[in-house]
Write a protein that holds these residues in place. Sequence first.
Motif, PDB file in Angstrom:
ATOM      1  N   SER A  86     -59.502 -17.701  13.622  1.00 52.44           N
ATOM      2  CA  SER A  86     -59.259 -18.451  12.562  1.00 52.44           C
ATOM      3  C   SER A  86     -57.830 -18.618  12.958  1.00 52.44           C
ATOM      4  O   SER A  86     -56.949 -18.071  12.940  1.00 52.44           O
ATOM      5  CB  SER A  86     -59.065 -17.428  11.199  1.00 52.44           C
ATOM      6  OG  SER A  86     -58.416 -18.197  10.386  1.00 52.44           O
ATOM      7  N   PRO A  87     -57.510 -20.143  13.258  1.00 58.94           N
ATOM      8  CA  PRO A  87     -56.206 -20.521  13.822  1.00 58.94           C
ATOM      9  C   PRO A  87     -55.077 -20.512  12.762  1.00 58.94           C
ATOM     10  O   PRO A  87     -55.400 -20.363  11.559  1.00 58.94           O
ATOM     11  CB  PRO A  87     -56.471 -22.068  14.210  1.00 58.94           C
ATOM     12  CG  PRO A  87     -57.806 -22.463  13.270  1.00 58.94           C
ATOM     13  CD  PRO A  87     -58.534 -21.285  12.886  1.00 58.94           C
ATOM     14  N   GLU A  88     -53.824 -20.454  13.168  1.00 61.14           N
ATOM     15  CA  GLU A  88     -52.518 -20.870  12.546  1.00 61.14           C
ATOM     16  C   GLU A  88     -52.749 -21.798  11.657  1.00 61.14           C
ATOM     17  O   GLU A  88     -53.376 -22.961  11.977  1.00 61.14           O
ATOM     18  CB  GLU A  88     -51.556 -20.729  13.371  1.00 61.14           C
ATOM     19  CG  GLU A  88     -50.214 -20.662  12.703  1.00 61.14           C
ATOM     20  CD  GLU A  88     -48.883 -20.564  13.701  1.00 61.14           C
ATOM     21  OE1 GLU A  88     -49.169 -20.857  14.927  1.00 61.14           O
ATOM     22  OE2 GLU A  88     -48.079 -20.233  13.349  1.00 61.14           O
ATOM     23  N   GLY A  89     -52.429 -21.840  10.353  1.00 56.81           N
ATOM     24  CA  GLY A  89     -52.376 -23.068   9.438  1.00 56.81           C
ATOM     25  C   GLY A  89     -53.792 -23.501   8.944  1.00 56.81           C
ATOM     26  O   GLY A  89     -53.895 -24.514   8.218  1.00 56.81           O
ATOM     27  N   ARG A  90     -54.592 -22.392   8.940  1.00 55.07           N
ATOM     28  CA  ARG A  90     -55.894 -22.611   8.245  1.00 55.07           C
ATOM     29  C   ARG A  90     -56.443 -24.152   8.492  1.00 55.07           C
ATOM     30  O   ARG A  90     -56.447 -24.616   7.199  1.00 55.07           O
ATOM     31  CB  ARG A  90     -55.896 -22.172   6.810  1.00 55.07           C
ATOM     32  CG  ARG A  90     -54.745 -22.465   6.020  1.00 55.07           C
ATOM     33  CD  ARG A  90     -54.606 -21.952   4.825  1.00 55.07           C
ATOM     34  NE  ARG A  90     -53.469 -22.211   3.852  1.00 55.07           N
ATOM     35  CZ  ARG A  90     -52.433 -21.589   3.709  1.00 55.07           C
ATOM     36  NH1 ARG A  90     -52.279 -20.324   4.347  1.00 55.07           N
ATOM     37  NH2 ARG A  90     -51.459 -22.240   3.052  1.00 55.07           N
ATOM     38  N   ARG A  91     -56.858 -24.518   9.686  1.00 53.74           N
ATOM     39  CA  ARG A  91     -57.456 -26.044   9.721  1.00 53.74           C
ATOM     40  C   ARG A  91     -58.631 -26.124   9.141  1.00 53.74           C
ATOM     41  O   ARG A  91     -59.696 -26.110  10.090  1.00 53.74           O
ATOM     42  CB  ARG A  91     -57.252 -26.425  10.998  1.00 53.74           C
ATOM     43  CG  ARG A  91     -55.569 -26.305  11.380  1.00 53.74           C
ATOM     44  CD  ARG A  91     -55.414 -27.008  12.864  1.00 53.74           C
ATOM     45  NE  ARG A  91     -54.146 -27.009  13.355  1.00 53.74           N
ATOM     46  CZ  ARG A  91     -53.895 -25.830  14.269  1.00 53.74           C
ATOM     47  NH1 ARG A  91     -55.049 -25.361  14.779  1.00 53.74           N
ATOM     48  NH2 ARG A  91     -52.742 -25.539  14.560  1.00 53.74           N
ATOM     49  N   VAL A  92     -58.806 -26.121   7.863  1.00 48.80           N
ATOM     50  CA  VAL A  92     -60.459 -26.546   7.640  1.00 48.80           C
ATOM     51  C   VAL A  92     -60.327 -27.896   7.547  1.00 48.80           C
ATOM     52  O   VAL A  92     -59.600 -28.580   7.698  1.00 48.80           O
ATOM     53  CB  VAL A  92     -60.513 -25.873   6.104  1.00 48.80           C
ATOM     54  CG1 VAL A  92     -60.344 -24.502   5.851  1.00 48.80           C
ATOM     55  CG2 VAL A  92     -59.513 -26.851   5.144  1.00 48.80           C
ATOM     56  N   PHE A  93     -61.957 -28.339   7.212  1.00 51.00           N
ATOM     57  CA  PHE A  93     -62.005 -29.999   7.323  1.00 51.00           C
ATOM     58  C   PHE A  93     -61.792 -30.297   5.777  1.00 51.00           C
ATOM     59  O   PHE A  93     -62.764 -29.864   5.026  1.00 51.00           O
ATOM     60  CB  PHE A  93     -63.476 -30.146   7.804  1.00 51.00           C
ATOM     61  CG  PHE A  93     -63.495 -29.550   9.276  1.00 51.00           C
ATOM     62  CD1 PHE A  93     -63.006 -30.169  10.304  1.00 51.00           C
ATOM     63  CD2 PHE A  93     -64.430 -28.600   9.595  1.00 51.00           C
ATOM     64  CE1 PHE A  93     -63.186 -29.793  11.684  1.00 51.00           C
ATOM     65  CE2 PHE A  93     -64.724 -27.872  10.610  1.00 51.00           C
ATOM     66  CZ  PHE A  93     -64.090 -28.755  11.838  1.00 51.00           C
ATOM     67  N   PRO A  94     -60.778 -31.126   5.629  1.00 49.37           N
ATOM     68  CA  PRO A  94     -60.567 -31.068   3.902  1.00 49.37           C
ATOM     69  C   PRO A  94     -61.693 -31.951   3.302  1.00 49.37           C
ATOM     70  O   PRO A  94     -61.974 -31.886   1.979  1.00 49.37           O
ATOM     71  CB  PRO A  94     -59.246 -31.988   3.980  1.00 49.37           C
ATOM     72  CG  PRO A  94     -59.157 -32.528   5.377  1.00 49.37           C
ATOM     73  CD  PRO A  94     -59.797 -31.683   6.392  1.00 49.37           C
ATOM     74  N   MET A  95     -62.288 -33.001   3.923  1.00 50.95           N
ATOM     75  CA  MET A  95     -63.247 -33.877   3.279  1.00 50.95           C
ATOM     76  C   MET A  95     -64.865 -33.333   3.164  1.00 50.95           C
ATOM     77  O   MET A  95     -65.577 -34.033   2.921  1.00 50.95           O
ATOM     78  CB  MET A  95     -63.122 -35.219   3.905  1.00 50.95           C
ATOM     79  CG  MET A  95     -61.812 -36.033   3.731  1.00 50.95           C
ATOM     80  SD  MET A  95     -61.250 -35.972   2.314  1.00 50.95           S
ATOM     81  CE  MET A  95     -62.307 -37.626   1.533  1.00 50.95           C
ATOM     82  N   MET A  96     -64.895 -32.112   3.843  1.00 48.17           N
ATOM     83  CA  MET A  96     -66.202 -31.514   3.719  1.00 48.17           C
ATOM     84  C   MET A  96     -66.203 -30.371   2.680  1.00 48.17           C
ATOM     85  O   MET A  96     -65.089 -29.795   2.447  1.00 48.17           O
ATOM     86  CB  MET A  96     -66.601 -30.793   4.914  1.00 48.17           C
ATOM     87  CG  MET A  96     -66.843 -31.911   6.138  1.00 48.17           C
ATOM     88  SD  MET A  96     -66.772 -31.244   7.833  1.00 48.17           S
ATOM     89  CE  MET A  96     -68.246 -30.355   7.568  1.00 48.17           C
ATOM     90  N   THR A  97     -67.332 -30.028   2.177  1.00 46.28           N
ATOM     91  CA  THR A  97     -67.644 -29.078   1.255  1.00 46.28           C
ATOM     92  C   THR A  97     -67.260 -27.660   1.769  1.00 46.28           C
ATOM     93  O   THR A  97     -67.225 -27.713   2.952  1.00 46.28           O
ATOM     94  CB  THR A  97     -69.060 -29.108   0.614  1.00 46.28           C
ATOM     95  OG1 THR A  97     -69.891 -28.639   1.462  1.00 46.28           O
ATOM     96  CG2 THR A  97     -69.239 -30.407  -0.034  1.00 46.28           C
TER      97      THR A  97
END
Length: 238
Positions: A86-97
Motif C-alpha cells: 500500500s504505497p505512500e499517499g494512498r493512490r486509489v483510482f478516484p474515478m472507480m468505485t
Amino acid sequence: STAKPLLELRDLQVFYGAIQALKGIDVTVREGEIVTLLGANGAGKTTTLRTISGLLTPRAGEIRYGGERIDGVPAHHVVSLGIGQSPEGRRVFPMMTVTDNLLMGAYRFKKVPQSDLDRVFELFPRLKERRSQLAGTLSGGEQQMLAIGRAMMGRPRLLLLDEPSMGLAPLIVAQIFSIIKEINAGGTTVLLVEQNAAQALKLSDRAYVLETGSVLVSGTGEQLLADPRVREAYLGEG
Ligand code: ATP
C-alpha cells in the motif's frame, strides 16, 4: 523470535544517480512479525519499500524472500510472489468505485472469489457500506482503508505499508493500527513505515531506526520505546 526469516535485506545499497539513499542496510522480517521502519524525512524508508517491491534496483547487496534472491526481480513478479504494497499517499483510482478498486488489487488472479471481497469488507465494514461510491469522494481515512484493502486482495504473505497514518485524525489512526494488528493476526507478515513512532512501536514486534540511509538502532518495540535516542528524536521527549 525463532520463526524463519521471511525477508532479509543484506548490505542493501540504493542510489538515485550519484546520491546514495541506502548505504548498506541490514533488515530481517520474520514470518508472522510486524516490523516497523522509523526515521526522519529522507532517511530512506520509502526507498527501502520501493526496492523490496522491485520498483528500484539496488546497486549492491541482497534481498532474500523465503530464502530466494529477489533483488532485480520486476515489480509485477514480486507481487505474484506474495508481496503486497500500500504505497505512500494512498493512490486509489478516484474515478472507480470502491469495489472496482478492490478488484484491481486482485488483477493477477483469473477469478476473484467473493470470499476474498467479503474478507476485506469484514476488516473494513466502512468500505462495505460505501462499496458503490467513487473512491475519489471517500474521506482520507477511507481512502487509506481502501489502499490497504486493495493490497489485501492480492492475498499477500508479506504486506508493505508506507505511512498508513499520514494526515489522518487520531481516532482514525487508532482504527488503522488496530486493523493492521488484525491483518497480522490473520497470518500476514507486515513491514510498516511510520512517522507515528509511539503507536507504531507499541504495535511492532521489532523496529529499525534509519538515519540518512543507515540503520542507527534496532530492537524490539519495547526496547526502542525505552531507548533514549529514540525517545529524544522520535517521541518528542528528552
Ligand atoms: P519521507 O518520510 O520524507 O518519505 P523517507 O525516509 O521515505 O522520507 P526516501 O523517500 O526514501 O526517504 O528518500 C531517501 C533519500 O533519497 C532522500 O535524500 C531523498 O531526497 C532521495 N530521493 C528519493 N527519491 C529520489 C529521486 N527520485 N531522485 C533523487 N533523490 C531521491
